[in-house]
Design a protein around this motif. Sequence first.
Motif, mmCIF file in Angstrom:
data_model
loop_
_atom_site.group_PDB
_atom_site.id
_atom_site.type_symbol
_atom_site.label_atom_id
_atom_site.label_comp_id
_atom_site.label_asym_id
_atom_site.label_seq_id
_atom_site.Cartn_x
_atom_site.Cartn_y
_atom_site.Cartn_z
ATOM 1 N N THR A 291 0.828 -1.204 0.000
ATOM 2 C CA THR A 291 0.000 0.000 0.000
ATOM 3 C C THR A 291 0.863 1.255 0.000
ATOM 4 O OG1 THR A 291 -1.761 -1.156 1.187
ATOM 5 C CG2 THR A 291 -1.792 1.248 1.253
ATOM 6 N N GLY A 292 0.459 2.238 -0.821
ATOM 7 C CA GLY A 292 1.229 3.485 -0.891
ATOM 8 C C GLY A 292 0.366 4.724 -0.853
ATOM 9 N N THR A 293 -0.861 4.628 -0.324
ATOM 10 C CA THR A 293 -1.793 5.755 -0.362
ATOM 11 C C THR A 293 -1.293 6.981 0.395
ATOM 12 O OG1 THR A 293 -2.952 4.740 1.509
ATOM 13 C CG2 THR A 293 -3.837 4.325 -0.685
ATOM 14 N N GLY B 97 -0.497 5.060 -5.656
ATOM 15 C CA GLY B 97 0.802 5.020 -4.999
ATOM 16 C C GLY B 97 1.287 3.645 -4.611
ATOM 17 N N GLY B 98 0.419 2.627 -4.715
ATOM 18 C CA GLY B 98 0.831 1.282 -4.338
ATOM 19 C C GLY B 98 1.743 0.649 -5.371
ATOM 20 N N ARG B 99 2.514 -0.336 -4.951
ATOM 21 C CA ARG B 99 3.389 -1.083 -5.846
ATOM 22 C C ARG B 99 3.308 -2.561 -5.475
ATOM 23 N NH1 ARG B 99 3.066 3.122 -7.865
ATOM 24 N NH2 ARG B 99 4.707 4.480 -8.719
ATOM 25 N N ALA B 100 3.198 -3.420 -6.500
ATOM 26 C CA ALA B 100 3.042 -4.849 -6.271
ATOM 27 C C ALA B 100 4.363 -5.604 -6.352
ATOM 28 C CB ALA B 100 2.052 -5.435 -7.275
ATOM 29 N N ASN C 180 0.905 3.428 8.292
ATOM 30 C CA ASN C 180 1.177 3.901 6.936
ATOM 31 C C ASN C 180 2.378 4.843 6.888
ATOM 32 O OD1 ASN C 180 -0.953 2.442 5.895
ATOM 33 N ND2 ASN C 180 -2.391 4.147 5.938
ATOM 34 N N SER C 181 3.363 4.604 7.741
ATOM 35 C CA SER C 181 4.560 5.438 7.798
ATOM 36 C C SER C 181 5.801 4.562 7.768
ATOM 37 C CB SER C 181 4.566 6.303 9.065
ATOM 38 O OG SER C 181 3.371 7.054 9.183
#
Length: 466
Positions: free
Chosen positions: A338-340, A353-356, A375-376
Amino acid sequence: MLALCSCGETPRPWEDPVIPSQPPPPDTEAPVVRIDTPAPGQWLNVPRLRLSGDVGDATRVEVWVDDGISRTLSVAGSTLSMELTVPPGSHVLHVSATDAAGNTATQDVPYHGGPGLGGGLSHTGVVRQGRLVTWGGNGQGQLCETTPEERPSPAFALEGQRPIAMVSAMDTTAWISADGSAWLCGALASLLDAGGTVVGSAHRVEGVKDVVGVALGSGHALLLDASGQVWAFGANARGQLGLGEEGEAVPQPTAVPDLTDVVQVVAGSEHSAALHRDGTVSVWGYNRDGVLGTGETEARVQASPARVPRLEQVEHLASGRSHLLALLADGTVRAWGTGTSGQLGHGDAGFGGGRAQPTPVLVLTGVTAVTAANNSSWALGSDGTGWAWGLNSTGQLGVGDTNQRVVPTRLATPLPLVELAAGAQHGLARTRDDAVIIWGGNLSGQLGQGDGAPKSASTPQSVNLP
């Protein structure tokens, strides 16, 4: 007569006299020993010690930790390089180098193995000088105290116990004792089978010996023993225990099959990951936003560990709620999931913003450790600097404001750091002189600043430890 005279011992004027050879002076100088790693006072991230340096003209080297059994090495050249498996806790590494003449030089390097800081949803813990110090919220007993009241100032917990390492997450604190047993205080302790040893609100995890690592997820826990075996218990609705199938919670530690030679474990909300000795990484659980690292974004369950493709030479792992960080041997960092909130550090946020699969984190070089929560994300530099990126609504990044960051930003402190940890809404660090600084949300007193302290602090504050 002329012939007889010419045969005398007197040398001719144009010839040098023959001087008898002298034996070389005895060698009385000891080898010059230089230890590059570990550095004095270093906090190791995983239960392995990588020793490197130079031993000059030594022909034999002995290496031992504390008062343990030494290992004797035959040295080819002057380079010293080896790896040892070591338990958590404070230790002293001894290196003795002897040359061909029998001259010996010894160097001692103190270091600490395993984490000594922990941050949860609303509480904080520190292992310092063999004691556990806790503060903040205690509604689930996470301070390892039986009374439910929150505590806004640091105080000793577990009188008579001597923890050597600890971690925290959500409403749970876990610690490792000198005998290699693992203990839990708080929410996850209630998942264990009844009948085990209890000290205050601390429950001993039965059935696993020689524990060297612990990871706490939202509803599950992982233990790592000295043989490299991983044990899991707790919630398993999304396969986060790695036992081959998802389903009911598991109330006792169970060996994760087909997962060997592990040196570190981490856990998120519904996923888990392990670092192998060869520098590869295995992940399992729920593939939220591609956190399995396979390149797939499909939200699916993977109930057994599987290697992350094309990810090698990893030295350290960290996990947030649904993202992972991997520190590589070259000092750079990869992130995925998750990259929100910008927690992947690649310069973007939001739903795109997410990357798989593992993606380079911008800016960072020379990193020695990584940390993540919620989320940090954070990183520790070899020069003692701290870096942070991602969600910052309560000032939990420690950069001096509450603005979100999509690339790493330096922590707002000039103090050199040796260890970082974080909770859902706050972060903390140990300085080179063994002080602790802290920042972020303080609704339950988790910053340890006492009664009447502000409800948040975006700049690191000192903690007055007992």
